[in-house]
Write an enzyme that holds these catalytic residues in place. Structure first.
Site, PDB file in Angstrom:
ATOM      1  N   GLU A 140      -9.933 -10.474  -7.296  1.00 38.70           N
ATOM      2  CA  GLU A 140      -9.007  -9.336  -7.145  1.00 38.70           C
ATOM      3  C   GLU A 140      -7.850  -9.410  -8.145  1.00 38.70           C
ATOM      4  O   GLU A 140      -7.452  -8.389  -8.710  1.00 38.70           O
ATOM      5  CB  GLU A 140      -8.450  -9.302  -5.715  1.00 38.70           C
ATOM      6  CG  GLU A 140      -9.497  -8.956  -4.659  1.00 38.70           C
ATOM      7  CD  GLU A 140      -8.978  -9.077  -3.228  1.00 38.70           C
ATOM      8  OE1 GLU A 140      -9.772  -8.878  -2.295  1.00 38.70           O
ATOM      9  OE2 GLU A 140      -7.788  -9.386  -3.039  1.00 38.70           O
TER      10      GLU A 140
ATOM     11  N   LYS B 140       0.828  -1.209   0.000  1.00 37.37           N
ATOM     12  CA  LYS B 140       0.000   0.000   0.000  1.00 37.37           C
ATOM     13  C   LYS B 140       0.870   1.271   0.000  1.00 37.37           C
ATOM     14  O   LYS B 140       2.092   1.193   0.220  1.00 37.37           O
ATOM     15  CB  LYS B 140      -0.922  -0.032   1.223  1.00 37.37           C
ATOM     16  CG  LYS B 140      -1.986  -1.142   1.168  1.00 37.37           C
ATOM     17  CD  LYS B 140      -2.823  -1.136   2.443  1.00 37.37           C
ATOM     18  CE  LYS B 140      -3.993  -2.088   2.372  1.00 37.37           C
ATOM     19  NZ  LYS B 140      -4.780  -2.051   3.636  1.00 37.37           N
TER      20      LYS B 140
ATOM     21  N   HIS C 101      -2.033  -5.310   1.687  1.00 44.03           N
ATOM     22  CA  HIS C 101      -3.322  -5.985   1.487  1.00 44.03           C
ATOM     23  C   HIS C 101      -3.061  -7.433   1.131  1.00 44.03           C
ATOM     24  O   HIS C 101      -2.132  -7.732   0.393  1.00 44.03           O
ATOM     25  CB  HIS C 101      -4.101  -5.332   0.331  1.00 44.03           C
ATOM     26  CG  HIS C 101      -5.255  -6.172  -0.145  1.00 44.03           C
ATOM     27  ND1 HIS C 101      -6.478  -6.168   0.483  1.00 44.03           N
ATOM     28  CD2 HIS C 101      -5.345  -7.089  -1.148  1.00 44.03           C
ATOM     29  CE1 HIS C 101      -7.285  -7.036  -0.133  1.00 44.03           C
ATOM     30  NE2 HIS C 101      -6.627  -7.602  -1.127  1.00 44.03           N
TER      31      HIS C 101
ATOM     32  N   TYR D  85     -12.341  -2.570  -3.243  1.00 47.30           N
ATOM     33  CA  TYR D  85     -12.857  -2.510  -1.864  1.00 47.30           C
ATOM     34  C   TYR D  85     -14.381  -2.424  -1.820  1.00 47.30           C
ATOM     35  O   TYR D  85     -14.937  -1.913  -0.839  1.00 47.30           O
ATOM     36  CB  TYR D  85     -12.226  -1.320  -1.132  1.00 47.30           C
ATOM     37  CG  TYR D  85     -10.811  -1.587  -0.630  1.00 47.30           C
ATOM     38  CD1 TYR D  85     -10.531  -2.685   0.203  1.00 47.30           C
ATOM     39  CD2 TYR D  85      -9.759  -0.739  -0.957  1.00 47.30           C
ATOM     40  CE1 TYR D  85      -9.243  -2.921   0.670  1.00 47.30           C
ATOM     41  CE2 TYR D  85      -8.460  -0.973  -0.485  1.00 47.30           C
ATOM     42  CZ  TYR D  85      -8.218  -2.072   0.332  1.00 47.30           C
ATOM     43  OH  TYR D  85      -6.938  -2.301   0.809  1.00 47.30           O
TER      44      TYR D  85
HETATM   45  P1  IDP Z   1      -7.825  -6.570   5.906  1.00 46.51           P
HETATM   46  O1  IDP Z   1      -6.993  -5.659   5.026  1.00 46.51           O
HETATM   47  O2  IDP Z   1      -7.046  -7.043   7.098  1.00 46.51           O
HETATM   48  O3  IDP Z   1      -8.464  -7.690   5.141  1.00 46.51           O
HETATM   49  P2  IDP Z   1     -10.456  -5.314   5.990  1.00 46.51           P
HETATM   50  O4  IDP Z   1     -11.400  -5.426   7.122  1.00 46.51           O
HETATM   51  O5  IDP Z   1     -10.774  -6.071   4.742  1.00 46.51           O
HETATM   52  O6  IDP Z   1      -8.993  -5.667   6.521  1.00 46.51           O
HETATM   53  O7  IDP Z   1     -10.335  -3.762   5.637  1.00 46.51           O
HETATM   54  C1  IDP Z   1      -9.723  -3.353   4.445  1.00 46.51           C
HETATM   55  C2  IDP Z   1      -8.802  -2.204   4.738  1.00 46.51           C
HETATM   56  O8  IDP Z   1      -9.569  -1.073   5.149  1.00 46.51           O
HETATM   57  C3  IDP Z   1      -7.817  -2.432   5.885  1.00 46.51           C
HETATM   58  O9  IDP Z   1      -6.662  -3.136   5.504  1.00 46.51           O
HETATM   59  C4  IDP Z   1      -7.499  -0.995   6.297  1.00 46.51           C
HETATM   60  O10 IDP Z   1      -6.575  -0.409   5.363  1.00 46.51           O
HETATM   61  C5  IDP Z   1      -8.846  -0.320   6.108  1.00 46.51           C
HETATM   62  N1  IDP Z   1      -9.633  -0.304   7.352  1.00 46.51           N
HETATM   63  C6  IDP Z   1     -10.399  -1.287   7.857  1.00 46.51           C
HETATM   64  N2  IDP Z   1     -10.971  -0.927   9.013  1.00 46.51           N
HETATM   65  C7  IDP Z   1     -10.553   0.339   9.236  1.00 46.51           C
HETATM   66  C8  IDP Z   1     -10.807   1.294  10.280  1.00 46.51           C
HETATM   67  O11 IDP Z   1     -11.549   1.044  11.232  1.00 46.51           O
HETATM   68  N3  IDP Z   1     -10.179   2.492  10.162  1.00 46.51           N
HETATM   69  C9  IDP Z   1      -9.379   2.817   9.117  1.00 46.51           C
HETATM   70  N4  IDP Z   1      -9.127   1.954   8.116  1.00 46.51           N
HETATM   71  C10 IDP Z   1      -9.700   0.740   8.174  1.00 46.51           C
HETATM   72 MG    MG Z   2      -9.929  -7.571   3.648  1.00 42.94          MG
END
Ligand code: IDP
Ligand code: MG
Length: 152
Positions: free
Chosen positions: A126, A9, A115, A49
């Site tokens: 993806e 990222k 990611h 996303y």
């Molecule tokens: P992951 O990347 O661990 O799979 P996901 O829940 O799929 O997590 O969320 C996607 C991305 O969104 C996260 O990697 C992070 O960059 C961002 N994100 C998720 N939750 C939050 C939050 O509460 N605050 C800010 N960014 C968040």
């Molecule tokens: Mg995710």
């Protein structure tokens, strides 16, 4: 063989951690079968996303992920999705265990460096957003038999 999509990222690029992050994933034994630098536009970011559309962090997430070029990598190997996510650590870098990419290199949820796809089906979807089929390389490595028993 299973595949997963990893993105380094914008914070990973800005902080000069691209090599460190790829190295940690590569040394598991997972094989790099595609890699490119790309600046995501809003349309690609929203497709990637889409499951987070409407969540409170969505607008900030799109702004963050499109703010600078990223590096997209496809890794292949046994349980690639699970292995990559284990090496990455949990979403909130502050809570991610020591020894993981996020746990060792980050402290924030919204700046978590990397990611990784969360399931084989989402990985395939993806990968299709970032790569044409012809950009995914099919090759074997002499060392594969020392990494996966079934490869020998
Ligand atoms: P992951 O990347 O661990 O799979 P996901 O829940 O799929 O997590 O969320 C996607 C991305 O969104 C996260 O990697 C992070 O960059 C961002 N994100 C998720 N939750 C939050 C939050 O509460 N605050 C800010 N960014 C968040
Ligand atoms: Mg995710």
């Amino acid at each position: 063989m299973e595949r997963t999509l990893v993105l380094i990222k914008p914070d990973g690029i800005q902080r000069g951690l691209t090599g460190e992050i790829i190295s940690r994933l590569e040394r598991t034994g997972l094989k790099i079968i595609a890699m490119k630098m790309i600046q995501m536009d809003e349309s690609l970011a929203k497709r990637h996303y889409s499951i987070h559309q409407g969540k409170p962090f969505f607008v900030g997430l799109i702004k963050y992920i499109t703010s600078c070029p990223i590096v997209a990598v496809v890794l292949e190997g046994r349980k690639a999705v699970e292995v990559a996510r284990k090496v990455m650590g949990s979403t909130d870098s502050a809570a991610a265990p020591a020894g993981t990419i996020r746990g060792d290199l980050g402290i924030d949820m919204g700046r978590n460096l990397v990611h990784g796809s969360d399931a084989p089906a989402s990985a395939e979807k993806e990968i299709g957003l970032f790569f044409n089929p012809g950009e995914l390389y099919n090759y074997s490595r002499d060392i594969d038999k020392w990494i996966t028993e079934s490869a020998g």
